[in-house]
Motif scaffolding. Structure first.
Motif, PDB file in Angstrom:
ATOM      1  N   SER A 300       0.708  -1.144   0.147  1.00  0.00           N
ATOM      2  CA  SER A 300       0.251   0.065   0.053  1.00  0.00           C
ATOM      3  C   SER A 300       0.614   1.367   0.306  1.00  0.00           C
ATOM      4  O   SER A 300       0.507   2.401  -0.215  1.00  0.00           O
ATOM      5  N   GLY A 353      -9.920  -1.617  -0.851  1.00  0.00           N
ATOM      6  CA  GLY A 353      -9.838  -1.992  -2.309  1.00  0.00           C
ATOM      7  C   GLY A 353     -10.341  -1.018  -3.389  1.00  0.00           C
ATOM      8  O   GLY A 353      -9.058  -0.808  -3.767  1.00  0.00           O
ATOM      9  N   SER A 355      -9.628   1.773  -2.372  1.00  0.00           N
ATOM     10  CA  SER A 355      -8.101   3.026  -1.134  1.00  0.00           C
ATOM     11  C   SER A 355      -7.081   2.456  -2.190  1.00  0.00           C
ATOM     12  O   SER A 355      -6.596   3.404  -2.980  1.00  0.00           O
ATOM     13  N   SER A 356      -7.033   1.504  -2.261  1.00  0.00           N
ATOM     14  CA  SER A 356      -5.917   0.534  -2.708  1.00  0.00           C
ATOM     15  C   SER A 356      -5.492   1.725  -4.562  1.00  0.00           C
ATOM     16  O   SER A 356      -4.712   0.955  -5.377  1.00  0.00           O
ATOM     17  N   THR A 357      -7.308   0.961  -4.952  1.00  0.00           N
ATOM     18  CA  THR A 357      -7.567   1.544  -6.386  1.00  0.00           C
ATOM     19  C   THR A 357      -6.788   2.960  -7.097  1.00  0.00           C
ATOM     20  O   THR A 357      -7.077   3.084  -7.996  1.00  0.00           O
ATOM     21  N   ARG A 365      -2.086   7.238   0.526  1.00  0.00           N
ATOM     22  CA  ARG A 365      -2.371   5.632   0.152  1.00  0.00           C
ATOM     23  C   ARG A 365      -2.089   4.586   1.442  1.00  0.00           C
ATOM     24  O   ARG A 365      -3.420   4.284   2.092  1.00  0.00           O
ATOM     25  N   VAL A 369      -5.184   3.664   3.785  1.00  0.00           N
ATOM     26  CA  VAL A 369      -5.819   1.865   3.959  1.00  0.00           C
ATOM     27  C   VAL A 369      -4.906   1.144   5.264  1.00  0.00           C
ATOM     28  O   VAL A 369      -6.065   0.187   5.288  1.00  0.00           O
ATOM     29  N   SER A 433      -6.014  -4.663  -4.220  1.00  0.00           N
ATOM     30  CA  SER A 433      -7.638  -4.246  -4.194  1.00  0.00           C
ATOM     31  C   SER A 433      -8.973  -5.718  -4.964  1.00  0.00           C
ATOM     32  O   SER A 433      -9.909  -5.578  -4.536  1.00  0.00           O
ATOM     33  N   THR A 434      -8.715  -6.323  -5.694  1.00  0.00           N
ATOM     34  CA  THR A 434      -9.331  -7.705  -6.429  1.00  0.00           C
ATOM     35  C   THR A 434      -9.385  -8.106  -5.749  1.00  0.00           C
ATOM     36  O   THR A 434     -10.652  -9.215  -5.029  1.00  0.00           O
TER      37      THR A 434
END
Length: 482
Positions: A300, A353, A355-357, A365, A369, A433-434
């Motif tokens: 992250s 997810g 936030s990471s994207t 970020r 996270v 994220s996924t």
């Protein structure tokens, strides 16, 4: 019903608990025994901050990393299944002492491991000790505790588990900050686990055997002597009758077979609820943070040392949330806590997810996270974490509780293994994220399961639950009169 009525009457006749030297003695015994829980937490949590160093030192890939991390869970499933029977045969005290020896030598083998294959084998052995402690220590505490204090005393073991994980995160952060440049810094992190193993082994020499086990073996005089160490004399004498009843109940439960658990439709529905709760607890993904949290934070945007330090926040919140849960768990409906837990976890997985994207790479970020990870851990450990174990002990009829808990514990450990094995592979293949979006979908499904299938057990007798299940109803509201 007659047996249950006699049990309640014998409990009502017990003299009130009074404070004295026996109270301090019981407290000392509980602290020593729960070092098994501390070892459980430390040995499962220490891998969190050690993986980066291991990857370089042992040449780990995402697949071999998952195998090595999850090996402890395979051992735990084996230990949980077999060690309980060993403690029934030879006693709680010698079993816990033997587990302390296994903790020590398995931890030492991990420290000295020359390859990831050797380390995997050592962690499997360590897992046997972890699984053995997970079933033996709570039983030992329950058999020593007064009826009025049984829930609180046994719950100390859960608190020690999350405290052990916090200790692992904190020690990893300190060692990583001081010796982070050393190629084999992971060996220093793992070596600390031998200290509580030594403390448990030495401490158990000051601990008495379980009075219930002694009575089951026909050693009534020894059982009374133990009770007089941890109760007032009049209470100890009066409690012998209760302990005999509990020992008789346990003998009857040991005759139960798996076929008995699925003999009738309402029993199969209870088993479905138990298995569903066990799977749902692990599909929260809590152990993706407990085992791989440092790597998640690095992905992250944190540096390696920053991730080690930030990860301590998750450990602190886990302990605080567990303390809060233990205070409110009997005041709030089980279903209410479950539904709030699954709803909150689903939201925080989505936020991790997203936030990471959506947030650009960098410290901003990383901090966002971290906040959502801490919220997720707090929600999980303050609701679903302790609640599932409690509900599993409540939903099965007394005669089938042993076999029911055994089946569901095996399912829980197996699901834990699958999640821990697949997490690094998924992250490497589809990204953070996924992976967390998948967790969100799974937990939304768990919310639906809890809302439609899980009964309210707070304030309800086993007879009420049996009646509701046998007619196909799902009791969703606690009956305070029960």
């Amino acid at each position: 019903m007659v047996a249950k009525a006699s049990q309640h009457s014998s409990r009502a006749a017990l003299p009130a608990l009074v404070s004295g030297p026996h109270t301090r003695r019981l407290g000392t015994v509980a602290v020593i025994a729960t070092f098994g829980g501390l070892l459980f937490g430390y040995d499962t949590g220490v891998i969190n901050g050690a993986l980066d160093s291991m990857e370089e030192s042992l040449g780990l890939t995402p697949a071999t990393e998952g195998i090595m991390v999850s090996a402890i869970l395979v051992g735990a499933a084996v230990g949980a299944f077999f060690i309980g029977r060993i403690s029934d045969a030879f006693g709680r005290k010698p079993t816990i002492n033997t587990l302390a020896i296994l903790f020590f030598f398995a931890a030492l083998a991990c420290v000295l491991a020359p390859s990831w294959e050797f380390l995997t084998g050592a962690r499997f052995l360590l897992g046997i000790a972890v699984g053995g402690a997970s079933v033996t220590v709570p039983v030992f505490l329950a058999e020593l505790a007064p009826t009025e204090q049984r829930g609180g005393l046994v719950s100390r073991n859960e608190l020690m588990i999350v405290s052990g994980q916090l200790a692992a995160f904190t020690i990893n952060a300190v060692i990583g900050s001081v010796w982070g440049e050393h190629d084999d810094v992971w060996r220093y992190m793992l070596s600390v686990a031998v200290l509580p193993a030594i403390a448990l082994f030495i401490g158990m020499f000051r601990v008495p055997e379980s009075p219930r086990w002694l009575i089951a073996k026909g050693r009534d005089d020894d059982a009374l002597a133990v009770l007089k160490q941890i109760r007032s004399d009049d209470r100890a004498v009066a409690e012998m009758a209760e302990v005999r009843e509990l020992a008789d109940d346990e003998k009857e439960a040991k005759r139960a077979r798996l076929a008995d658990l699925v003999a009738e439709p309402w029993l199969r529905r209870i088993l479905l609820v138990g298995v569903g709760l066990a799977v749902a607890q692990q599909l929260t993904g809590i152990n993706s943070i407990m085992y791989y949290g440092t790597q998640v934070l690095q992905d992250s945007g944190f540096s390696q040392s920053g991730a080690l330090i930030a990860n301590v926040g998750a450990g602190v919140i886990a302990v605080v949330a567990m303390l809060v849960a233990l205070r409110i768990i009997n005041r709030v409906g089980r279903r209410t806590m479950l539904l709030l837990g699954f709803a909150g976890i689903t939201v925080f997985h989505l936020l991790i997810g997203l936030s990471s994207t959506l947030i650009p790479e960098g410290l901003g970020r990383a901090v966002v996270v971290l906040i959502f990870v801490i919220c997720f851990v707090g929600t999980m450990q303050g609701t679903i974490g302790p609640l599932v174990w409690l509900m599993l002990s409540e939903i099965f009829p007394l005669k089938l509780r042993g076999i029911g808990m055994g089946v569901t514990a095996l399912v829980l450990w197996s699901t834990n293994f699958a999640v821990s094995l697949l997490f690094p592979i998924l992250v490497a293949g589809i990204g953070i994220s996924t992976t967390f979006f998948i967790f969100a979908v799974l937990n939304a499904g768990s919310f639906v399961f809890a809302a439609t299938r899980v009964p309210e057990t707070n304030g309800r007798s086993l007879e009420q639950l049996e009646a509701d299940f046998s007619t196909g109803a799902v009791p969703t509201v606690a009956n305070s009169a029960g």
